[in-house]
Scaffold this active site. Structure first.
Site, PDB file in Angstrom:
ATOM      1  N   ASP A  12     112.762 117.706  43.703  1.00 14.29           N
ATOM      2  CA  ASP A  12     112.766 117.083  45.010  1.00 14.29           C
ATOM      3  C   ASP A  12     113.157 117.649  46.399  1.00 14.29           C
ATOM      4  O   ASP A  12     113.035 117.289  47.603  1.00 14.29           O
ATOM      5  CB  ASP A  12     113.807 115.793  44.605  1.00 14.29           C
ATOM      6  CG  ASP A  12     114.074 115.367  43.442  1.00 14.29           C
ATOM      7  OD1 ASP A  12     113.123 114.396  43.688  1.00 14.29           O
ATOM      8  OD2 ASP A  12     114.458 115.110  42.719  1.00 14.29           O
ATOM      9  N   LYS A  15     107.686 119.765  47.673  1.00 16.37           N
ATOM     10  CA  LYS A  15     106.292 119.930  47.528  1.00 16.37           C
ATOM     11  C   LYS A  15     105.240 119.964  47.943  1.00 16.37           C
ATOM     12  O   LYS A  15     104.459 120.066  48.338  1.00 16.37           O
ATOM     13  CB  LYS A  15     106.054 120.697  45.988  1.00 16.37           C
ATOM     14  CG  LYS A  15     107.769 121.341  45.305  1.00 16.37           C
ATOM     15  CD  LYS A  15     108.177 122.022  43.652  1.00 16.37           C
ATOM     16  CE  LYS A  15     107.599 120.619  42.680  1.00 16.37           C
ATOM     17  NZ  LYS A  15     109.419 120.475  42.451  1.00 16.37           N
ATOM     18  N   GLY A  39     107.196 113.680  40.284  1.00 17.55           N
ATOM     19  CA  GLY A  39     107.350 112.936  41.608  1.00 17.55           C
ATOM     20  C   GLY A  39     106.609 113.800  42.285  1.00 17.55           C
ATOM     21  O   GLY A  39     107.652 113.564  43.341  1.00 17.55           O
ATOM     22  N   HIS A  40     105.633 113.325  43.579  1.00 20.54           N
ATOM     23  CA  HIS A  40     105.397 113.997  44.476  1.00 20.54           C
ATOM     24  C   HIS A  40     104.192 112.679  44.737  1.00 20.54           C
ATOM     25  O   HIS A  40     104.144 112.164  44.747  1.00 20.54           O
ATOM     26  CB  HIS A  40     103.902 115.339  44.202  1.00 20.54           C
ATOM     27  CG  HIS A  40     104.826 116.291  43.625  1.00 20.54           C
ATOM     28  ND1 HIS A  40     103.885 117.244  43.290  1.00 20.54           N
ATOM     29  CD2 HIS A  40     105.748 117.351  43.712  1.00 20.54           C
ATOM     30  CE1 HIS A  40     104.620 118.510  43.146  1.00 20.54           C
ATOM     31  NE2 HIS A  40     105.897 117.869  43.428  1.00 20.54           N
ATOM     32  N   GLN A 222     108.423 119.567  38.965  1.00 19.83           N
ATOM     33  CA  GLN A 222     110.562 120.243  39.341  1.00 19.83           C
ATOM     34  C   GLN A 222     110.018 120.704  39.432  1.00 19.83           C
ATOM     35  O   GLN A 222     109.665 121.448  40.524  1.00 19.83           O
ATOM     36  CB  GLN A 222     110.771 119.944  37.408  1.00 19.83           C
ATOM     37  CG  GLN A 222     110.907 118.577  37.050  1.00 19.83           C
ATOM     38  CD  GLN A 222     109.746 118.827  35.741  1.00 19.83           C
ATOM     39  OE1 GLN A 222     109.071 119.253  35.470  1.00 19.83           O
ATOM     40  NE2 GLN A 222     109.709 117.370  35.392  1.00 19.83           N
TER      41      GLN A 222
END
Length: 424
Positions: A12, A15, A39-40, A222
């Protein structure tokens, strides 16, 4: 010709924004590890995209995107996410999206097992996303899973899934809740021909691309402290999230890797269970959470927050050997009178100063951070375009991190927008 973007701490870090910017300069954007637990968020032309299964380079019309063999593929999520980005105006998405036939499948069966396992652990649960990532990689290691190649070419793939279901039922007392194995097998059969146009031999695809001199960006999943070997074990993900994991998850020519970039938040956050030495349970943690809008992209869970921990960040540097850093969310610290940075730990039982990052989660959960306190800048930095225009105290904060890490901070994030990132 290959650039690898990795998270420095617990994920988080932001990125997605750097990957989005770098994707405009490459021909291929690739995922090497993880699955739909990642998740991005990318904001382009005022439109926000949340990526979990697909590489975020898809928003750029000239970029080809590869889901590499180290990724576990959840087929329904692949298609639902693809439909979402197409509905938002992403052009030629299907033509520019490739999946390695060596990908193992992430099944709904795995998700059911994941949730049951977390329930068994009770208060000592890992804090997974519940999406079956751990069981997917376990099935792969046990050689019992189904690869995309099996789904495409082996009519008996369903028998493997039935065998896994029987094993899980034995493990969990005969029940997997409302999971129906025949429904999942039928659903996958219906997806088979839709998947075929996306499927590629990743070895051949990447070898040809590298021989042609194409630029490749690898979008890390991650971060280092969630790595299955180097992270805060057992509170980690189920695969390698480090440079080594990328090299195992994609056939990159090591001689053609130009740079490894670490993305580091200006403070620390973590989602799920596990040790977090600088976590703040009071006013500071709440303020960081509220200003930084710290909720997980994949789960929506509130992120735990605290001051920047340079002990763990330096450890991450030893693992990944970054060529450059992107410091993100500097603007979140704009209203703090003073800012703390952990530069060591202290063992409360022995009084010993600990300068490294312990392997023991038990020890790590009780260490006391040794902080260096620096003066805040109390000035808005959002939208700052050059390093020299930052407040002097903000510049000193950045230089202090840079000196401690021994790696240059090339990019500084000063706001939520895509353009709110300055380059030094």
């Amino acid at each position: 010709m290959a650039t690898i973007v990795l998270g420095v701490q617990w994920g988080d870090e932001g990125k997605g924004k750097l990957c989005d910017i770098l994707s405009t300069e490459v021909q291929i954007c690739a995922r090497a590890t993880g699955g739909r637990n990642c998740g991005h968020t990318v904001v382009t032309n005022g439109i926000s995209y949340d990526f979990h299964m697909l590489p975020s380079g898809l928003v750029h019309p000239e970029t080809t995107n590869l889901i590499g063999p180290g990724v576990v593929l959840h087929v329904p999520t692949f298609f639902s996410e693809l439909a979402t980005v197409e509905a938002k105006g992403v052009v030629n998405a299907q033509r520019r999206l490739k999946i390695s036939t060596r990908c193992a499948l992430n099944l709904d069966l795995h998700a059911a097992a994941d949730r049951l396992r977390e329930g068994q652990l009770g208060s000592k649960n890992i804090g997974t996303t519940g999406r079956g990532i751990g069981p997917s990689y376990s099935s792969k290691a046990e050689r019992s899973t189904v690869l995309l190649a099996d789904l495409l070419d082996d009519d008996e793939f369903g028998d493997r899934i039935r065998a896994m279901e029987r094993d899980y039922k034995l493990r969990f007392g005969g029940s997997l809740g409302d999971y129906n194995v025949e429904e999942e097998i039928k659903e996958l059969e219906n997806y088979r021909e839709r998947l075929r146009p996306f499927s590629v031999d990743d070895i051949e695809f990447l070898e040809e691309a590298q021989n042609q001199g194409k630029k490749i960006m690898v979008e890390g999943a991650q971060s280092a402290l969630l790595d299955n070997t180097y992270g805060t074990w057992p509170y980690v993900t189920s695969t390698s999230t480090t440079f080594g994991g990328v090299m195992a998850g994609l056939t990159l020519n090591r001689r053609k890797v130009d740079s490894v970039i670490g993305v580091l938040k200006a403070y620390c956050t973590r989602v799920g269970s596990g040790p977090f030495p600088t976590e703040d349970f009071g006013e500071i943690g709440n303020k960081l959470q509220e200003i930084g809008h710290e909720f997980g992209v994949s789960t929506g869970r509130r992120r735990r927050c605290g001051w920047l921990d340079l002990v763990s960040a330096k450890y991450s540097e030893y693992v990944n050997h970054y060529d450059a850093l992107n410091l993100t969310k500097l603007d979140v610290l704009d209203s703090f009178e003073e800012i703390k940075v952990a530069v060591a730990y202290k063992d409360p039982d022995t009084g010993e100063t600990i300068n490294n990052f312990p392997a023991s989660a038990k020890l790590l959960s009780k260490v006391v951070p040794v902080y260096k306190t620096v003066k805040g800048w109390n000035t808005k930095t959002t939208g700052t375009k050059t390093f020299s225009d930052l407040p002097a105290e903000a510049q000193e904060y950045i230089k202090f991190i840079e000196d401690f890490m021994g790696v240059k901070i090339t990019w500084v994030g000063c706001g939520p927008k895509r353009e709110d990132i300055l380059v030094r």
